[in-house]
Design an enzyme around this catalytic site. Structure first.
Site, PDB file in Angstrom:
ATOM      1  N   CYS A 115       0.975  -0.956   0.107  1.00 30.92           N
ATOM      2  CA  CYS A 115       0.221  -0.295   0.105  1.00 30.92           C
ATOM      3  C   CYS A 115       0.440   1.368   0.235  1.00 30.92           C
ATOM      4  O   CYS A 115       0.005   2.481  -0.342  1.00 30.92           O
ATOM      5  CB  CYS A 115      -1.175   0.293   1.033  1.00 30.92           C
ATOM      6  SG  CYS A 115      -1.385  -1.285   1.397  1.00 30.92           S
ATOM      7  N   HIS A 255      -4.062   6.647   2.925  1.00 30.26           N
ATOM      8  CA  HIS A 255      -4.087   5.672   2.688  1.00 30.26           C
ATOM      9  C   HIS A 255      -5.299   5.418   2.659  1.00 30.26           C
ATOM     10  O   HIS A 255      -5.597   5.521   3.324  1.00 30.26           O
ATOM     11  CB  HIS A 255      -3.162   4.767   2.338  1.00 30.26           C
ATOM     12  CG  HIS A 255      -2.901   3.197   2.707  1.00 30.26           C
ATOM     13  ND1 HIS A 255      -3.666   3.039   1.163  1.00 30.26           N
ATOM     14  CD2 HIS A 255      -3.868   2.254   2.906  1.00 30.26           C
ATOM     15  CE1 HIS A 255      -4.109   1.329   0.832  1.00 30.26           C
ATOM     16  NE2 HIS A 255      -3.917   1.187   2.147  1.00 30.26           N
ATOM     17  N   ASN A 285     -10.442  -0.132   0.498  1.00 30.05           N
ATOM     18  CA  ASN A 285      -8.444  -0.049   0.525  1.00 30.05           C
ATOM     19  C   ASN A 285      -8.300  -0.996  -1.410  1.00 30.05           C
ATOM     20  O   ASN A 285      -8.714  -1.824  -0.525  1.00 30.05           O
ATOM     21  CB  ASN A 285      -7.994  -1.106   1.372  1.00 30.05           C
ATOM     22  CG  ASN A 285      -6.449  -1.172   1.603  1.00 30.05           C
ATOM     23  OD1 ASN A 285      -5.974  -0.557   0.958  1.00 30.05           O
ATOM     24  ND2 ASN A 285      -6.199  -1.393   2.662  1.00 30.05           N
TER      25      ASN A 285
HETATM   26  C1  LIG Z   1      -9.845  -5.466  10.127  1.00 27.16           C
HETATM   27  C2  LIG Z   1     -10.124  -4.453  11.007  1.00 27.16           C
HETATM   28  C3  LIG Z   1     -11.765  -3.296  10.650  1.00 27.16           C
HETATM   29  C4  LIG Z   1     -11.329  -4.935  12.605  1.00 27.16           C
HETATM   30  O1  LIG Z   1     -11.350  -4.317  13.741  1.00 27.16           O
HETATM   31  P1  LIG Z   1     -10.643  -4.534  15.186  1.00 27.16           P
HETATM   32  O2  LIG Z   1     -11.990  -3.319  15.591  1.00 27.16           O
HETATM   33  O3  LIG Z   1      -9.791  -4.314  15.337  1.00 27.16           O
HETATM   34  O4  LIG Z   1     -11.750  -5.740  15.478  1.00 27.16           O
HETATM   35  P2  LIG Z   1     -11.451  -6.747  15.786  1.00 27.16           P
HETATM   36  O5  LIG Z   1     -10.503  -7.274  14.858  1.00 27.16           O
HETATM   37  O6  LIG Z   1     -11.263  -6.425  17.475  1.00 27.16           O
HETATM   38  O7  LIG Z   1     -12.910  -7.846  15.657  1.00 27.16           O
HETATM   39  C5  LIG Z   1     -13.336  -7.205  16.993  1.00 27.16           C
HETATM   40  C6  LIG Z   1     -14.726  -8.507  16.806  1.00 27.16           C
HETATM   41  O8  LIG Z   1     -15.438  -8.847  15.489  1.00 27.16           O
HETATM   42  C7  LIG Z   1     -15.303  -9.610  14.897  1.00 27.16           C
HETATM   43  N1  LIG Z   1     -15.045  -9.433  13.105  1.00 27.16           N
HETATM   44  C8  LIG Z   1     -14.048  -9.389  12.301  1.00 27.16           C
HETATM   45  N2  LIG Z   1     -14.837  -9.173  11.038  1.00 27.16           N
HETATM   46  C9  LIG Z   1     -16.157  -9.161  11.087  1.00 27.16           C
HETATM   47  C10 LIG Z   1     -16.916  -8.307  10.441  1.00 27.16           C
HETATM   48  N3  LIG Z   1     -16.212  -8.387   8.975  1.00 27.16           N
HETATM   49  N4  LIG Z   1     -18.250  -8.584  10.737  1.00 27.16           N
HETATM   50  C11 LIG Z   1     -18.881  -8.329  12.158  1.00 27.16           C
HETATM   51  N5  LIG Z   1     -17.817  -9.206  12.625  1.00 27.16           N
HETATM   52  C12 LIG Z   1     -16.350  -8.891  12.540  1.00 27.16           C
HETATM   53  C13 LIG Z   1     -14.190 -10.642  15.070  1.00 27.16           C
HETATM   54  O9  LIG Z   1     -14.449 -11.777  15.248  1.00 27.16           O
HETATM   55  C14 LIG Z   1     -14.143  -9.766  17.076  1.00 27.16           C
HETATM   56  O10 LIG Z   1     -15.235 -10.668  16.858  1.00 27.16           O
HETATM   57  P3  LIG Z   1     -14.397 -11.402  18.956  1.00 27.16           P
HETATM   58  O11 LIG Z   1     -14.806  -9.982  19.317  1.00 27.16           O
HETATM   59  O12 LIG Z   1     -16.077 -12.211  19.394  1.00 27.16           O
HETATM   60  O13 LIG Z   1     -13.263 -12.023  18.401  1.00 27.16           O
HETATM   61  C15 LIG Z   1      -9.468  -3.139  11.837  1.00 27.16           C
HETATM   62  O14 LIG Z   1      -8.172  -4.168  13.288  1.00 27.16           O
HETATM   63  C16 LIG Z   1      -8.458  -2.647  10.847  1.00 27.16           C
HETATM   64  O15 LIG Z   1      -8.785  -1.885  10.236  1.00 27.16           O
HETATM   65  N6  LIG Z   1      -6.740  -3.098  10.831  1.00 27.16           N
HETATM   66  C17 LIG Z   1      -6.504  -2.791   9.923  1.00 27.16           C
HETATM   67  C18 LIG Z   1      -6.444  -3.384   8.251  1.00 27.16           C
HETATM   68  C19 LIG Z   1      -5.571  -3.197   7.575  1.00 27.16           C
HETATM   69  O16 LIG Z   1      -5.623  -1.674   7.441  1.00 27.16           O
HETATM   70  N7  LIG Z   1      -5.004  -3.484   6.052  1.00 27.16           N
HETATM   71  C20 LIG Z   1      -4.682  -3.049   5.743  1.00 27.16           C
HETATM   72  C21 LIG Z   1      -3.622  -2.590   5.714  1.00 27.16           C
HETATM   73  S1  LIG Z   1      -3.160  -1.752   4.042  1.00 27.16           S
END
Ligand SMILES: CC(C)(COP(=O)(O)OP(=O)(O)OC[C@H]1O[C@@H](n2cnc3c(N)ncnc32)[C@H](O)[C@@H]1OP(=O)(O)O)[C@@H](O)C(=O)NCCC(=O)NCCS
Length: 328
Positions: A115, A255, A285
Site C-alpha cells: 500500500c 492511504h 482499500n
Molecule cells: C480489520 C479491522 C477493521 C477490524 O476492526 P477491529 O476493531 O480491530 O476488530 P477486531 O479485529 O478486534 O474484531 C472485533 C470482533 O469483530 C469480529 N469481526 C471481524 N470482522 C468482522 C466483520 N466483517 N463483521 C462482523 N464482525 C467481524 C471479530 O471476529 C471480533 O469478534 P470477537 O471479539 O468475537 O473475536 C481493523 O483491525 C483494521 O482496520 N485493521 C487494519 C487493517 C488494514 O488496514 N489492512 C490493510 C493495511 S494496508
C-alpha cells in the site's frame, strides 16, 4: 529537491464498473453493514470484471494522466507500476502497460511496496527527473485485490477493492513540486499482512491452494496499531524535512484503509476532517491505487489549487510506510 524542481503534471484514475456493497457482503459472510461502517467507514468497493486484469485498469488511468499532462505516450522516459497484484509474475505489469500505451521510448518496471507502493514510486521518479536523467515518468498504482481476497473470510473481504490511479511527473517551475520524502520499512512485521503462497518459498500446489495461501492473510488488530502509530509520525517527519509546520497543510491525501486510522492521523496533525481527502466509503482499500485515485478525485473536485501544500501518507504490507510533501 535536487537540481530541477519536480512535480505532478497530470493525474488520472479508473475504477471498474461493478460495485460490491456491504449489503451484498452480508449475503456472503457473517457480517453487517453497521459493523463494517462503524469499524472501517467502508460502504462499497469496486470489483474488476472477469476479463479485466491490473494492466487493463492501469491503462485507463494512465491514458487520462498522459492527456491531462499534455504529453504523449512517446514522451514517457519511464513507467513505474506499483502493485502487489501484477497480471502475472513476468513480464512486469509495467511492460504490459508500456506496449498497450505505445510508450516505445519508455523503460518499465514494477515496484513492490504494497500500500506504500505509490509513494515509493513517486520518490523514485522524482529523483530520476531531479537529477536530469529523465524528463517524464508515469507512476501508476494499480490493483485487482479481489483476485487475492478470500470471500469467505470476514476479517479481510470487507476491506479491499480494485482500481488504478496514475500521475505523470515532470519538471515544474521554482517554488512548486515535491519538497520531501520519508520512506520506511520494518520487515520484522512481514507476517502480519501477506500472501504466502505462489512464490519460491511455497510454489502453488494442491496444498497451498487447500490451505488458502494464495489469499491475503492479515492480523487486523496489529496492523491497525502499527498504522495509527506510523501515519502520524511519517507525515510529521515529511513535514519537518520540508521545513513546514502542520498549519501549512492544505490537503492530506492518506492511504484509504480505515476511517479510524485516518482520523487518528488527523488528530495527531491537528487537522480538521475537511482537510483530508476521504473516498474509502466508495472504494475500500485499493492498496497502491488508493492514494493516486484519491488525488485524481481531489483534482476533479477542484480541491487542489496552485500553491497548495499537499501531504501524502501511507502504510502497508512489508511492513512499509511512506509520506511526502508536495507544493501543487
Ligand atoms: C480489520 C479491522 C477493521 C477490524 O476492526 P477491529 O476493531 O480491530 O476488530 P477486531 O479485529 O478486534 O474484531 C472485533 C470482533 O469483530 C469480529 N469481526 C471481524 N470482522 C468482522 C466483520 N466483517 N463483521 C462482523 N464482525 C467481524 C471479530 O471476529 C471480533 O469478534 P470477537 O471479539 O468475537 O473475536 C481493523 O483491525 C483494521 O482496520 N485493521 C487494519 C487493517 C488494514 O488496514 N489492512 C490493510 C493495511 S494496508
Amino acid at each position: 529537491m535536487g537540481l530541477h524542481p519536480v512535480g505532478i503534471i497530470g493525474t488520472g484514475k479508473y475504477v471498474p464498473e461493478r460495485i460490491l456493497t456491504n449489503q451484498q457482503l452480508e449475503q456472503m459472510v457473517e457480517t453487517n453493514d453497521e459493523w463494517i461502517v462503524t469499524r472501517t467507514g467502508i460502504k462499497e468497493r469496486r470489483m474488476a470484471a472477469e476479463a479485466e486484469a491490473t494492466s487493463d485498469l492501469a491503462y485507463e488511468a494512465a491514458k487520462q494522466a498522459i492527456a491531462a499532462a499534455g504529453v504523449t505516450a512517446e514522451d514517457l522516459d519511464l513507467i513505474i507500476v506499483s502493485t502487489i497484484t501484477p497480471d502475472m509474475f513476468f513480464p512486469s505489469t509495467a511492460c504490459l502497460l508500456q506496449t498497450k500505451l505505445g510508450a516505445t521510448k519508455a523503460a518499465a518496471f514494477d515496484l513492490s511496496a504494497a500500500c506504500s507502493g505509490f509513494i515509493y514510486g513517486l520518490a523514485t521518479a522524482t529523483n530520476m527527473i531531479a537529477t536530469g536523467m529523465y524528463n517524464h515518468v508515469l507512476v501508476v498504482g494499480a490493483e485487482t485485490l479481489s483476485r487475492i481476497t478470500d470471500y469467505t473470510d470476514r476479517n479481510t473481504c470487507i476491506l479491499f477493492g480494485d482500481g488504478a490511479g496514475a500521475v505523470v511527473l515532470g519538471q515544474v517551475e521554482e517554488g512548486r513540486g515535491f519538497r520531501s520524502f520519508e520512506l520506511g520499512a520494518d520487515g520484522s512485521g512481514g507476517e502480519l499482512l501477506k500472501v504466502g503462497g505462489g512464490g519460491s518459498r511455497m510454489p502453488s500446489s494442491e496444498h497451498s491452494i487447500a490451505t488458502k495461501q494464495h489469499f491475503i492473510h492479515m492480523a487486523g488488530n496489529d496492523v491497525f496499531k502499527f498504522a495509527v502509530r506510523i501515519m502520524g509520525s511519517a507525515a510529521e517527519d515529511a513535514l519537518a524535512k520540508a521545513g513546514l509546520a502542520k498549519e501549512d497543510v492544505d490537503l492530506l491525501i492518506p492511504h484509504q484503509a480505515n476511517i479510524r486510522i485516518i482520523q487518528s492521523a488527523l488528530n495527531r496533525l491537528n487537522l480538521p476532517e475537511e482537510k483530508a481527502m476521504i473516498n474509502l466509503d466508495k472504494y475500500g482499500n485499493m492498496s497502491a491505487a488508493s492514494i493516486p485515485v484519491a488525488l485524481a478525485e481531489a483534482v476533479e473536485q477542484n480541491r487542489v489549487k496552485e500553491g497548495d501544500t499537499l501531504v501524502f501518507v501511507g502504510f502497508g504490507g512489508g511492513l512499509t510506510w511512506g509520506a511526502s510533501v508536495l507544493v501543487w
